[in-house]
Design a protein around this motif. Structure first.
Motif, short mmCIF file in Angstrom:
data_model
loop_
_atom_site.label_atom_id
_atom_site.label_comp_id
_atom_site.label_asym_id
_atom_site.label_seq_id
_atom_site.Cartn_x
_atom_site.Cartn_y
_atom_site.Cartn_z
N ASN A 66 44.85 34.98 41.47
CA ASN A 66 46.13 34.60 40.87
C ASN A 66 46.09 33.10 40.60
O ASN A 66 46.36 32.28 41.48
N TYR A 106 41.70 35.83 47.28
CA TYR A 106 43.09 35.46 47.56
C TYR A 106 43.02 34.40 48.65
O TYR A 106 42.98 34.71 49.83
N LEU A 160 45.65 44.97 44.48
CA LEU A 160 44.36 44.74 45.16
C LEU A 160 43.39 45.91 45.03
O LEU A 160 42.21 45.72 44.76
N TYR A 166 42.45 39.84 36.42
CA TYR A 166 43.37 39.93 37.55
C TYR A 166 44.49 40.92 37.23
O TYR A 166 45.31 40.67 36.36
N GLY A 207 46.46 42.21 39.81
CA GLY A 207 47.56 41.93 40.73
C GLY A 207 47.86 43.12 41.60
O GLY A 207 48.92 43.22 42.22
N GLU A 261 44.23 45.51 54.62
CA GLU A 261 43.62 45.26 53.31
C GLU A 261 42.21 44.68 53.46
O GLU A 261 41.24 45.26 52.98
N ASP A 265 49.64 50.02 48.22
CA ASP A 265 49.29 48.64 47.89
C ASP A 265 49.54 48.37 46.40
O ASP A 265 49.29 49.22 45.56
N GLY A 266 50.03 47.15 46.13
CA GLY A 266 50.27 46.77 44.72
C GLY A 266 51.57 47.34 44.21
O GLY A 266 51.77 47.50 43.00
N SER A 267 52.50 47.61 45.15
CA SER A 267 53.68 48.39 44.75
C SER A 267 54.62 47.64 43.81
O SER A 267 55.46 48.27 43.18
N SER A 268 54.45 46.32 43.68
CA SER A 268 55.31 45.63 42.70
C SER A 268 54.91 46.01 41.28
O SER A 268 55.58 45.66 40.31
N LYS A 294 47.74 35.76 51.58
CA LYS A 294 48.81 36.75 51.52
C LYS A 294 48.38 38.09 52.08
O LYS A 294 49.19 38.88 52.56
N LEU A 295 47.08 38.37 52.02
CA LEU A 295 46.62 39.72 52.31
C LEU A 295 46.47 39.95 53.81
O LEU A 295 46.19 39.02 54.58
#
Ligand code: FDP
Length: 335
Positions: A208, A261, A245, A241, A243, A277, A116-119, A271-272
């Motif tokens: 966000n 979110y 999770l 934040y 970004g 999640e 999770d949060g891979s960006s 989005k989640l």
């Protein structure tokens, strides 16, 4: 001083259940093994080029797949899938459920967001794995929809691993929420945060805010309320934040406050993902004394119709989640 390892802790917890067969302990053990593999790769990301960057693929949610996403997904599927404890695995990164050969299948269903949060991988921000465990409820060996589409309230256990400044695993199988920190020299997780309780009120909100123009009026009023100065109600809240999770949730669990979110004009259901999640984190926060809501009702009471479905999420201290539900139901709030 002798410290309690995660495996010892899980065995102790299993003793509380007179019908336990050891299958759950075995499953948790394999989750730990996979987590150690992923932790090692996360720590190495950027060294060499093998595991860093994009694969060029797009996942079921339309997002770019990072090489580490794929590595984490395959590692958990392989390790947990071969444990003899599960009959099916669903993953945020796999369109279809992985069904285990009945000859080597166990009684549990495993659901996960492998990374999770891979960006945030490329910028060295903490990322994580989130998982959730259910019992197979349909009779017989075949895995049916009802096994994969259970309400969050049916979870047997849930947890997450944060790959951060240290690697931590936080889990609950019903008797408290416990945190373990990986000692990299021994390759062992040790109990560091027993019986975590989330404060009833916090001083931060997490969202966000770049999406503000797409929110409905009540959501905008809720955030305006949190930002408004009022010493009597200890406002304004602080904005935090990351970004990612798992990291935003972990902070909220330890310090209190609320993570949101919401649904918006682009994504009415947010989005989640409910299964990967919202549900596992809702299970954990509930046992720690907090709350999780979709803005109206409890996350854990949502009856899923799709393994990949999304949901708005408001999660954290009971005080702030109740406040959010109240303001979301009120027009012209915001003072
Ligand atoms: P990511 O896209 O980096 O994997 O659900 C995925 C998630 O991160 C969460 O970890 C995070 O809270 C959220 O998305 C961030 O979304 P925004 O970029 O829209 O804020």
């Amino acid at each position: 001083m002798l410290r309690t390892t995660l495996v010892q802790h899980i065995r102790e917890q299993e003793k509380l259940n007179p019908n336990a067969t050891g299958m759950f302990t075995n499953l948790m053990y394999e989750i730990l093994v996979a987590a150690k593999f992923v932790s090692l790769e996360v720590n190495k990301a950027g060294i060499g080029e093998s595991i860093f960057g994009l694969t060029g693929e797009i996942n079921v949610h339309g997002e770019e797949v990072q090489k580490l996403d794929r590595y984490a997904n395959e590692t958990f599927i392989k390790t947990v899938g071969n444990s003899g404890s599960v009959c099916a695995i669903t993953s945020e990164e796999s369109e279809k459920p992985v069904i285990i050969d009945p000859e080597s299948a166990g009684n549990y269903v495993f659901m996960m967001d492998p990374l999770d949060g891979s960006s945030n991988i490329d910028v060295n921000v903490s990322i994580g794995t989130i998982f959730s465990i259910y019992r197979k409820i349909s009779p017989g060996k075949e895995v049916k929809d009802e096994d994969l589409l259970q309400k969050g309230s049916a979870q047997v256990a849930a947890g997450y691993i944060v790959y951060g400044s240290s690697t931590m695993m936080v889990y609950s199988s019903g008797d408290g929420v416990h945190g373990f920190t990986l000692d990299p020299t021994l390759g062992e997780f040790f109990l560091s945060h027993p019986y975590i309780r989330i404060p009833n009120r916090g001083s931060t909100y997490s969202i966000n805010e770049g999406n503000q123009e797409d929110w409905d009026e009540n959501q905008q009023n809720l955030v305006n309320y949190l930002k408004k100065k009022d010493s009597l109600t200890q406002r304004p809240y602080k904005l935090r934040y990351i970004g990612s999770l798992v990291s935003d949730f972990h902070r909220t669990l330890l310090k209190g406050g609320i993570f949101m979110y919401p649904g918006d004009k682009k994504n009415p259901n947010g989005k989640l993902r409910l299964a990967y999640e919202a549900n596992p984190l809702a299970f954990i926060v509930g046992i720690a004394g907090g709350k999780a809501s979709d803005g109206n009702s409890r996350i854990l009471d949502i009856a899923p119709s799709d393994i990949h479905q999304q949901t708005p999420l408001y999660i954290g201290s009971a005080g702030e989640v109740e406040l959010a539900e109240k303001l979301l139901a009120t027009t012209n709030a915001g003072n």
